[in-house]
Scaffold this active site. Structure first.
Site, short mmCIF file in Angstrom:
data_model
loop_
_atom_site.label_atom_id
_atom_site.label_comp_id
_atom_site.label_asym_id
_atom_site.label_seq_id
_atom_site.Cartn_x
_atom_site.Cartn_y
_atom_site.Cartn_z
N GLY A 286 0.98 -1.06 0.22
CA GLY A 286 -0.21 0.38 -0.15
C GLY A 286 1.07 1.43 0.28
CG MET A 288 8.19 1.64 1.35
SD MET A 288 8.41 -0.11 2.63
CE MET A 288 10.43 0.41 3.33
CG ASN A 290 11.09 4.20 0.65
OD1 ASN A 290 11.61 3.11 0.73
ND2 ASN A 290 10.04 4.13 -0.15
CD GLU A 323 3.72 3.56 5.32
OE1 GLU A 323 4.88 3.44 5.76
OE2 GLU A 323 3.22 2.66 4.72
CG HIS A 326 6.71 2.79 9.72
ND1 HIS A 326 6.33 2.07 11.02
CD2 HIS A 326 5.53 2.40 8.81
CE1 HIS A 326 6.07 1.57 9.54
NE2 HIS A 326 5.48 1.47 9.29
N1 BES Z 1 6.90 -1.35 5.64
C1 BES Z 1 5.16 -1.22 5.32
C2 BES Z 1 5.09 -1.14 3.54
C3 BES Z 1 5.79 -3.73 3.74
C4 BES Z 1 5.07 -3.81 3.09
C5 BES Z 1 7.09 -3.91 2.75
C6 BES Z 1 4.80 -5.50 2.98
C7 BES Z 1 7.31 -4.87 3.02
C8 BES Z 1 6.09 -5.41 2.56
C9 BES Z 1 4.36 -0.33 5.21
O1 BES Z 1 5.03 0.83 6.64
C10 BES Z 1 3.52 -0.18 5.70
O2 BES Z 1 2.67 -0.90 6.80
N2 BES Z 1 2.13 -0.30 4.74
C11 BES Z 1 0.21 -0.99 4.51
C12 BES Z 1 -0.35 -0.23 4.20
C13 BES Z 1 -0.29 0.41 6.30
C14 BES Z 1 -1.72 1.95 6.03
C15 BES Z 1 -1.42 -0.62 6.67
C16 BES Z 1 0.70 -1.49 3.69
O3 BES Z 1 1.58 -1.92 2.87
O4 BES Z 1 -0.36 -2.67 3.58
ZN ZN Z 2 4.18 -0.13 8.66
#
Ligand code: BES
Ligand code: ZN
Length: 888
Positions: A286, A288, A290, A323, A326
């Site tokens: 969804g 990331m 960075n 994000e 994070h």
């Molecule tokens: N760190 C994650 C992104 C990620 C997810 C990287 C899976 C590698 C594998 C990011 O912070 C995250 O959690 N994104 C969520 C959205 C959030 C609103 C819960 C996602 O991608 O679903």
């Molecule tokens: Zn996350």
């Protein structure tokens, strides 16, 4: 990736961690992506600290060619290296003719790679401009273990270093990275490859000390919102040209959050003085985090506030805030190794909720928190669940734990703790933790240390570590049974591991923070205590009347009342119970049905108590459960249940009507939509279908003339009943829609039709390249969830197995396979089990085990309940028709 079998220890792959003899401190990266040939060239200079004399440096590299490697020390000694790439273990081992002594060295390397289409590492994303021309963006996605696909690096979170990125790109393109752009120079050297001035070199500011998985760079045609500056940090929302008008909502959300987090964490934004938010057309997850360069899929960032549903807007706000959380929790302070992933994700998930709630209190974020708990509980009540924190040793195992347990269960237990010790104490503990470990790495235990200190200072005697370790390291959660004791004023609580399959339950006992509210002679009282043993009797007060266990709903456990206690609670439910408490009542009752502890008929009785319900969340849970019961019935019994559902929602329909009411809440808008959809699909109400057609015609004329919240239901109803004409129109709207949300809505609607020919067209689309790989697995999952299509879709899945496995992003493919749990007949179950026995899913061992167990539960539910329920609904009709509804 092929796993290597280590015969000595059984079946564990031998993925060893990098040695700590060489520690990187600073990277300088030069990268030149070629957006036409889909390749990139790179050079890197890594400053390292050698802690023990060595002839060898091992770092990570995957799908790269590496050449021209050497090291130099401060006195000018140079040693040339020979590189051995090991693609299976994802390493590059560099051997030198000579020993690198202890101290500082600089490592030089040149490398080449491919801008892949796998949505990981350094990859390409393709979009089409208004003139129909295909354009390419070069984008990175490194979490968890894919920085090694873009440059050779010490790709483990503990090896924190600073990164100074330099990009050589076509002059007309925009390039963005973690740091602010410091300079831009036109090139005419070898990198220019052709006309002088056609390339430029962009230098970015050096990052803070951080992990490799947080490095990012994006190159392509991009446009941005005007910047907004928050306490000195400049924020910009980026997108491909033509979508800039969709950036203001995210910008407002981001501006609020940066200031709010700075205050909450009591640390200024640590990543430099800018944050870019980028909407990427092809993006596996969804979003990331960075550092300073946050990437999103378009639907998670861009929104037209007027033409987006409340849920979609909430989604954007949650993602932006997640994000941003994070940036502190994850980027500034990072888990030492991936077993601590939950620290990152559950905390960001928790903070996202708190921040959204602070931004828009009228959205009543925590009224919907039950959904997170319920989603986690659904998996956590399986024998195949896992503890929140688990040992992980290789990239596939790491990818597997980005799941509902790490996110929603982890978040739920943080919320449970926060409510137990209070927000101020919790925040104080978090501030201590972040301050103490800034730029460093932590283990779970470090968070408990800080929270215990905070509790101590607040004068609270709460054994934080003892409570939290039990929840973090033990799989599952309890169900607490409540009974009135023989003595007036007392209740007895008994805890037991809750599992859908009874024989899977363990003897585990948890230290459970319990909050109870009760009506007694002294009025309505609230008590908090820790339930530690299997059974505990608690005094609440004389003349005990009703009692709510898990008052406020922050506990991650189920509650079962005796019928007498339940009757007292449900008597004046709308007044006695809060939204979350009513939600939990429904959810717990439904879990009992799935566990076959109570019958579906009993559930209908519970549901009937909710006719006066006014809350969207509670209704959504109720209707979702009733839809499952509808799906296990056949023919006339389905109609009977549909009638019952229709009468249940009647008071709400009377209250809300099908047109918007001036000044009504977002929740009421959503409730109207949800009920509209159920009436138009499951119930098959002709008036609703006519209304859907009318609203859609209006929408077609003028999007602003229809409340956007009703549109998902309108589209859902039309698809459910739709023919090829409707299908063709929806298909066109996927590409011509003006917002990413509408586009996605029409795409996924193609899975909701009931005509098999049309559904087959949708299946074909999911593998022929028409649908982006980021969306196709979700589309296919929806087809599997369509009761008339699931068996056909299963055949299609088997026939296209290799293709799908190869095309789709790994994690999404594994998640898509979870939808086999819809194939809930014994014959299909046998077939599914046989298939997966010989078809492993990359990074999907747990997903498949959980899917198969869920399937078992669904088969048992159908077997035990469909006939009983049918007999209850239509006692005079014999039940020869309990099989799934035949496909049209
Ligand atoms: N760190 C994650 C992104 C990620 C997810 C990287 C899976 C590698 C594998 C990011 O912070 C995250 O959690 N994104 C969520 C959205 C959030 C609103 C819960 C996602 O991608 O679903
Ligand atoms: Zn996350």
């Amino acid at each position: 990736m092929t796993k290597e079998i280590n015969l000595e220890s059984g079946s564990e792959p031998t993925f060893s961690r990098l040695p700590k003899t060489v520690i990187p401190t600073r990277y300088r990266l030069f990268l030149a992506p070629d957006l036409k040939a889909f390749t990139f060239d790179g050079t890197e200079v890594i400053e390292i600290n050698v802690t023990e004399p060595t002839e060898r440096i091992t770092l990570n590299a995957k799908e790269l060619t590496v050449s021209n490697v050497y090291v130099q020390d401060g006195r000018g000694t140079q040693l040339n290296g020979v590189v051995t790439l090991d693609d299976e273990h994802e390493t590059a081992e560099i051997t030198f003719k000579g020993v690198l002594g202890k101290g500082k060295w600089t490592l030089f390397a040149t490398f080449k790679g491919v801008l892949n289409d796998k949505l990981r590492g350094f990859y390409r994303s393709v979009w089409t401009d208004d003139d129909g021309k295909e354009k390419v963006l070069a984008v990175t996605q490194f979490e968890a273990c894919d920085a090694r696909r873009a440059f050779p690096c010490f790709d483990e979170p503990e090896f924190k270093a600073t990164f100074q990125v330099n990009l050589i790109v076509d002059s007309h393109l925009t390039a963005i990275s973690n740091g602010r752009k410091l300079s831009e120079v036109q090139l005419d050297g070898p990198f220019a490859k052709g006309a002088i001035g056609s390339k430029k070199l962009i230098h970015f500011a050096e990052t803070m000390k951080m992990s490799t998985y947080l490095v990012a760079f994006v190159v392509g045609e991009l446009e941005s919102s005007d910047p907004v500056t928050v306490n000195g940090t400049e924020l910009r929302i980026w997108c491909v040209p033509g979508k800039k008008h969709l950036t203001s909502f995210a910008r407002d959300a981001a501006a609020f959050s940066v200031a709010w987090f700075e205050d909450f964490f009591a640390i200024p934004y640590p990543g430099g003085n800018k944050i870019d938010f980028l909407a990427i057309p092809d993006f596996a997850a969804g979003a990331m985090e960075n550092t300073g360069c946050i990437t999103f899929r378009e639907t998670a960032l861009l929104a037209d506030e007027k033409n987006t549903t409340h849920e979609e807007l909430e989604g954007v706000a949650h993602t932006v805030m997640h994000e941003l959380a994070h940036m502190w929790f994850g980027d500034l302070v990072t888990m030492r190794w991936w077993n601590g992933l939950w620290l990152n994700e559950s905390f960001a998930t928790f903070m996202e909720n708190v921040c959204v709630d602070a931004w828009k209190p009228e959205w009543r974020t925590f009224d919907g928190f039950g959904f997170s708990q319920a989603a986690a509980s659904k998996i956590d009540a399986l024998a195949s669940t896992h503890p929140i924190e688990v040992e992980v040793n290789n990239p596939e195992e790491i990818d597997e734990i980005f799941d509902v347990i790490s996110y929603e269960k982890g978040c739920s237990i943080l919320y449970m703790l926060e409510r137990y010790i209070g927000r101020d104490t919790f925040r104080d503990g978090v501030r201590r933790y972040l301050k103490k470990h800034s730029y460093g790495s932590t283990d779970t235990s470090d968070l408990w240390d800080s929270l215990e200190e905070a509790c101590h200072d607040a004068g609270l005697d709460v054994p934080v570590r003892k409570i939290m370790d039990a929840w973090v390291f033990t799989p599952g959660h309890p169900v607490i049974s409540v009974e009135a004791s023989a003595m007036d004023g007392f209740i007895t609580l008994t805890q037991k591991d809750f599992k859908f399959l009874a024989d899977a339950a363990s003897e585990t006992l948890w230290p459970v923070p319990v909050t109870v509210r009760a009506n007694t002679a002294a009025g309505v009282i609230e008590r908090k205590f820790l339930l530690e043993g299997a059974k505990q009797t608690v005094y609440l007060g004389e003349k005990l009347d009703w009692v709510v266990v898990n008052a406020g709903g922050s506990g991650f456990y189920q509650v079962r009342y005796t019928p007498a206690l339940l009757a007292k609670l449900t008597h004046d439910m709308q007044n006695r119970l809060t939204v979350v408490e009513r939600f939990n009542l429904v959810n717990d009752a439904w879990s009992c049905v799935k566990a076959r502890l109570t019958s579906a008929v009993d559930f209908l009785e519970t549901a009937s108590l909710f006719a006066g319900e006014t809350d969207f969340n509670v209704w959504t849970k109720l209707l979702g459960s009733l839809e499952v019961l509808h799906s296990i019935l056949g023919g006339p019994h389905q109609i009977a249940l549909a009638k019952l559902i229709s009468s249940l929602v009647e008071p709400s329909v009377k209250r809300l009507g099908f047109d918007g009411i001036e000044g009504e809440s977002a929740q009421d808008k959503q409730l109207r939509s949800r009920i509209f959809e159920v009436l138009g699909t499951v119930v098959g109400d002709a008036k609703v279908e006519a209304k859907a057609k009318e609203l859609f015609a209006k929408w077609r004329e003028n999007r602003d003339s229809v409340d956007s919240n009703i549109m998902p239901a309108v589209v859902g109803v039309l698809a459910h009943r739709g023919d090829a004409t409707v299908y063709d129109e929806f298909e066109k709207l996927i590409t011509t829609s003006e917002t990413p949300q509408d586009s996605e809505r029409f795409l996924y609607a193609l899975a909701e039709f009931r005509n098999m020919e049309l559904l087959k067209r949708t299946m074909t689309k999911s593998v022929n390249g028409e649908v982006r790989n980021q969306d196709a697995p979700y589309l296919f999952s929806n087809i599997m969830g369509n009761e008339v299509a699931s068996v056909e879709a299963w055949k299609f899945l088997k026939d296209n197995w290799d293709k799908m496995a190869q095309m789709y992003p790994e994690g999404e493919f594994a998640d898509m396979c979870r939808s086999v749990s819809n194939l809930d007949t014994p014959e299909m179950e046998a077939e599914v089990r046989e298939f997966f026995a010989t078809h492993p899913v990359a990074a999907g061992d747990m997903a498949i085990a959980q899917a198969l167990e869920s399937l078992r539960i669904n088969v048992l539910l159908r077997q035990s309940e469909s006939q009983r329920l049918a007999a209850h609904l239509l006692p005079t009709v014999t039940h020869g028709c309990v099989a799934p509804a035949p496909a049209e």
